[in-house]
Write a protein that holds these residues in place. Structure first.
Motif, PDB file in Angstrom:
ATOM      1  N   GLY A   1      30.970 -63.441  -5.571  1.00  0.00           N
ATOM      2  CA  GLY A   1      31.081 -63.935  -4.199  1.00  0.00           C
ATOM      3  C   GLY A   1      29.751 -63.883  -3.469  1.00  0.00           C
ATOM      4  N   LEU A   2      29.085 -62.726  -3.514  1.00  0.00           N
ATOM      5  CA  LEU A   2      27.802 -62.574  -2.844  1.00  0.00           C
ATOM      6  C   LEU A   2      26.732 -63.437  -3.506  1.00  0.00           C
ATOM      7  CD1 LEU A   2      26.366 -61.105  -0.548  1.00  0.00           C
ATOM      8  CD2 LEU A   2      25.856 -59.238  -2.159  1.00  0.00           C
ATOM      9  N   THR A   3      26.791 -63.540  -4.834  1.00  0.00           N
ATOM     10  CA  THR A   3      25.814 -64.371  -5.551  1.00  0.00           C
ATOM     11  C   THR A   3      25.938 -65.838  -5.159  1.00  0.00           C
ATOM     12  OG1 THR A   3      25.813 -62.846  -7.442  1.00  0.00           O
ATOM     13  CG2 THR A   3      25.015 -65.080  -7.822  1.00  0.00           C
ATOM     14  N   VAL A   4      27.174 -66.339  -5.108  1.00  0.00           N
ATOM     15  CA  VAL A   4      27.394 -67.743  -4.745  1.00  0.00           C
ATOM     16  C   VAL A   4      26.971 -67.985  -3.297  1.00  0.00           C
ATOM     17  CG1 VAL A   4      29.161 -69.513  -4.402  1.00  0.00           C
ATOM     18  CG2 VAL A   4      29.204 -68.086  -6.448  1.00  0.00           C
ATOM     19  N   LEU A   5      27.230 -67.032  -2.410  1.00  0.00           N
ATOM     20  CA  LEU A   5      26.849 -67.189  -1.010  1.00  0.00           C
ATOM     21  C   LEU A   5      25.324 -67.292  -0.865  1.00  0.00           C
ATOM     22  CD1 LEU A   5      27.501 -67.229   2.019  1.00  0.00           C
ATOM     23  CD2 LEU A   5      27.473 -64.711   1.969  1.00  0.00           C
ATOM     24  N   LYS A   6      24.609 -66.373  -1.497  1.00  0.00           N
ATOM     25  CA  LYS A   6      23.150 -66.419  -1.427  1.00  0.00           C
ATOM     26  C   LYS A   6      22.596 -67.661  -2.117  1.00  0.00           C
ATOM     27  CE  LYS A   6      22.508 -61.401  -1.113  1.00  0.00           C
ATOM     28  NZ  LYS A   6      21.884 -60.205  -1.727  1.00  0.00           N
ATOM     29  N   TYR A   7      23.224 -68.043  -3.199  1.00  0.00           N
ATOM     30  CA  TYR A   7      22.806 -69.251  -3.911  1.00  0.00           C
ATOM     31  C   TYR A   7      22.991 -70.485  -3.029  1.00  0.00           C
ATOM     32  CZ  TYR A   7      22.666 -72.844  -7.549  1.00  0.00           C
ATOM     33  OH  TYR A   7      22.370 -73.955  -8.310  1.00  0.00           O
ATOM     34  N   PHE A   8      24.082 -70.520  -2.284  1.00  0.00           N
ATOM     35  CA  PHE A   8      24.348 -71.643  -1.382  1.00  0.00           C
ATOM     36  C   PHE A   8      23.312 -71.696  -0.255  1.00  0.00           C
ATOM     37  CE2 PHE A   8      26.384 -73.327   2.462  1.00  0.00           C
ATOM     38  CZ  PHE A   8      26.756 -74.588   2.014  1.00  0.00           C
ATOM     39  N   ILE A   9      22.945 -70.533   0.273  1.00  0.00           N
ATOM     40  CA  ILE A   9      21.949 -70.493   1.353  1.00  0.00           C
ATOM     41  C   ILE A   9      20.592 -70.977   0.849  1.00  0.00           C
ATOM     42  CG2 ILE A   9      20.696 -68.975   2.927  1.00  0.00           C
ATOM     43  CD1 ILE A   9      23.196 -67.231   3.071  1.00  0.00           C
ATOM     44  N   LEU A  10      20.161 -70.439  -0.285  1.00  0.00           N
ATOM     45  CA  LEU A  10      18.878 -70.865  -0.846  1.00  0.00           C
ATOM     46  C   LEU A  10      18.909 -72.333  -1.249  1.00  0.00           C
ATOM     47  CD1 LEU A  10      17.931 -67.810  -3.108  1.00  0.00           C
ATOM     48  CD2 LEU A  10      16.865 -68.484  -0.956  1.00  0.00           C
ATOM     49  N   GLY A  11      20.065 -72.782  -1.777  1.00  0.00           N
ATOM     50  CA  GLY A  11      20.181 -74.157  -2.221  1.00  0.00           C
ATOM     51  C   GLY A  11      20.144 -75.168  -1.098  1.00  0.00           C
ATOM     52  N   ASN A  12      20.351 -74.730   0.127  1.00  0.00           N
ATOM     53  CA  ASN A  12      20.284 -75.640   1.267  1.00  0.00           C
ATOM     54  C   ASN A  12      18.950 -75.566   1.997  1.00  0.00           C
ATOM     55  OD1 ASN A  12      23.073 -77.033   2.065  1.00  0.00           O
ATOM     56  ND2 ASN A  12      23.522 -75.053   1.126  1.00  0.00           N
ATOM     57  N   ILE A  13      18.323 -74.392   1.997  1.00  0.00           N
ATOM     58  CA  ILE A  13      17.074 -74.229   2.744  1.00  0.00           C
ATOM     59  C   ILE A  13      15.866 -74.645   1.909  1.00  0.00           C
ATOM     60  CG2 ILE A  13      15.572 -72.577   3.902  1.00  0.00           C
ATOM     61  CD1 ILE A  13      18.013 -70.979   4.664  1.00  0.00           C
ATOM     62  N   TYR A  14      15.795 -74.154   0.685  1.00  0.00           N
ATOM     63  CA  TYR A  14      14.585 -74.394  -0.108  1.00  0.00           C
ATOM     64  C   TYR A  14      14.370 -75.866  -0.455  1.00  0.00           C
ATOM     65  CZ  TYR A  14      10.952 -73.728  -3.589  1.00  0.00           C
ATOM     66  OH  TYR A  14       9.772 -73.793  -4.288  1.00  0.00           O
ATOM     67  N   PRO A  15      15.403 -76.642  -0.814  1.00  0.00           N
ATOM     68  CA  PRO A  15      15.157 -78.080  -1.044  1.00  0.00           C
ATOM     69  C   PRO A  15      14.573 -78.787   0.163  1.00  0.00           C
ATOM     70  CG  PRO A  15      17.258 -77.460  -1.997  1.00  0.00           C
ATOM     71  CD  PRO A  15      16.778 -76.278  -1.212  1.00  0.00           C
ATOM     72  N   LEU A  16      14.975 -78.373   1.368  1.00  0.00           N
ATOM     73  CA  LEU A  16      14.375 -78.967   2.571  1.00  0.00           C
ATOM     74  C   LEU A  16      12.889 -78.642   2.646  1.00  0.00           C
ATOM     75  CD1 LEU A  16      17.150 -78.257   5.246  1.00  0.00           C
ATOM     76  CD2 LEU A  16      16.675 -80.408   4.051  1.00  0.00           C
ATOM     77  N   CYS A  17      12.528 -77.413   2.277  1.00  0.00           N
ATOM     78  CA  CYS A  17      11.111 -77.043   2.249  1.00  0.00           C
ATOM     79  C   CYS A  17      10.353 -77.871   1.214  1.00  0.00           C
ATOM     80  CB  CYS A  17      10.960 -75.553   1.944  1.00  0.00           C
ATOM     81  SG  CYS A  17      11.690 -74.453   3.183  1.00  0.00           S
TER      82      CYS A  17
END
Length: 385
Positions: free
Chosen positions: A353-369
């Motif tokens: 659960g925590l892994t997927v949550l952090k993965y989702f956050i990084l997967g939305n922010i870093y591609p924008l960068c």
């Protein structure tokens, strides 16, 4: 026999360092660090050592690449466990794969992009006029918005002049189109349309360049930075025409600059990993190793995708090869997000659960960068052509 054990029946003396005269116990002096091997030897040996130093192209590369591609997080955990010498170091691995993948992409792809603000000469008269008028309307809206936010009377006056210039271009375009529509000779008609479009495009680009030079001002940046940004935008605008004529020139420059951009993005990604895992008590350098391995994996997949696409293009007459390549492309594309998720789970050892949550956050922010970084690289490349 070791290097130091050189005394034999012939009375040969022990090997000593030529720099500090210390008795040698190996290929390097343990006092001053000078190696036995110098540059005065066969050129082939020097080239071999150069590639081995920069890229580590030895047996380790063939042990490293399969693990990097098929075992998420394995190389990183091995590095953290102290088993480092058997694999290529993370920095060398990333540099080798990044440079190789973008070099192959640069050789393989052919860009037929069009940055021109004009319309296609092969289109109908109605489409050409409609497209030109739409571009003119967009430019007028942009100028009007710029005037609303300007308090300096001098700038407002200059923007008014730009509006007048755009209005004159509309009149000239309509006049040229009317004259062309009444002409009896088709070649003269096309020539008149071509001149009108070229005249309109030149005026529109000059007007937009003038507006951009006046309104591009970021408050948090110093005056010198804003001035540099405006000058780069102006140079990029002037290079649009040459890029339209030869888009592959821009492609080569852009793909050559992307590895440097990606290298600058890695510390940012490591910082994001450090911030999103505050309770794991890992050093920033550990997150940097994770970032290097994950980006090296992405570069490896991009390289494989490029090779598969090239193979599909070369052997397109064979139906079964085309089908196989399509499946490989789908599998490689899907493997990237799955791999990165499994890698994060294996390294940080947290619940799903925590892994997927952090993965989702990084997967939305870093591609924008990444998009912002690539866009800035594109503008800078266009300005520096």
């Amino acid at each position: 026999m070791s290097v130091s054990e050189t005394a034999g029946v012939n009375g040969a003396h022990e090997a000593h360092c030529a720099n500090c005269k210390t008795t040698l116990l190996g290929p390097h002096c343990y006092v001053c660090g000078q190696p036995i091997k110098g540059m005065v030897r066969h050129f082939s040996n020097v080239i071999g050592d150069l590639f081995d130093t920069l890229l580590a192209l030895d047996s380790r590369i063939w042990r490293t690449l399969p693990s990097l591609l098929l075992r998420p997080g394995f190389l990183t955990t091995e590095y953290f466990s102290g088993r480092r010498v058997r694999y290529v170091s993370p920095v060398r691995l990333f540099i080798f794969l990044c440079v190789t993948s973008f070099f192959v992409i640069r050789l393989s792809s052919d860009w037929n992009i069009n940055f021109s603000s004009g319309t296609d000469l092969g289109s109908s008269n109605e489409d050409a006029i409609s497209t030109a008028e739409q571009k003119m309307s967009d430019a007028l809206v942009k100028v009007e918005k710029a005037k609303q936010g300007v308090t300096n009377p001098e700038v407002a006056a200059e923007l008014g002049e730009v509006q007048a210039l755009l209005a004159n271009r509309v009149v000239e375009l309509q006049k040229a189109s009317g004259e062309a529509s009444t002409g009896e000779d088709r070649e003269d008609k096309q020539e008149q349309e071509r001149k009108a479009k070229a005249h309109f495009s030149a005026g529109l680009e000059d007007a937009i360049t003038e507006v951009d030079q006046e309104i591009v001002e970021i408050d948090i940046f110093p005056e010198q930075m804003n001035s540099w940004i405006n000058s780069e935008l102006a140079r990029a605008s002037k290079n649009i025409e040459s890029v339209t004529e030869n888009p592959n020139r821009f492609k080569k420059a852009f793909l050559s600059a992307l590895p440097s951009t990606l290298l600058l993005m890695i510390p940012l990604f490591a910082l994001m990993l450090w911030l999103i895992n505050p309770f794991k008590r890992r050093l920033y350098m550990e997150h940097l190793i994770v970032a290097l391995h994950s980006h090296a994996f992405i570069c490896l997949v991009l390289l494989l995708i490029t090779l598969v696409v090239n193979t599909q293009d070369w052997l397109k007459n064979y139906r079964w090869i085309e089908t196989l390549c399509n499946w490989l492309l789908v599998l490689l594309s899907l493997w990237i997000p799955v791999y990165l998720l499994l890698m994060q789970k294996r390294i940080y050892q947290q619940g799903w659960g925590l892994t997927v949550l952090k993965y989702f956050i990084l997967g939305n922010i870093y591609p924008l960068c990444l998009v912002v970084g690539a866009s800035l690289t594109a503008v800078y490349t266009l300005a520096e052509l």
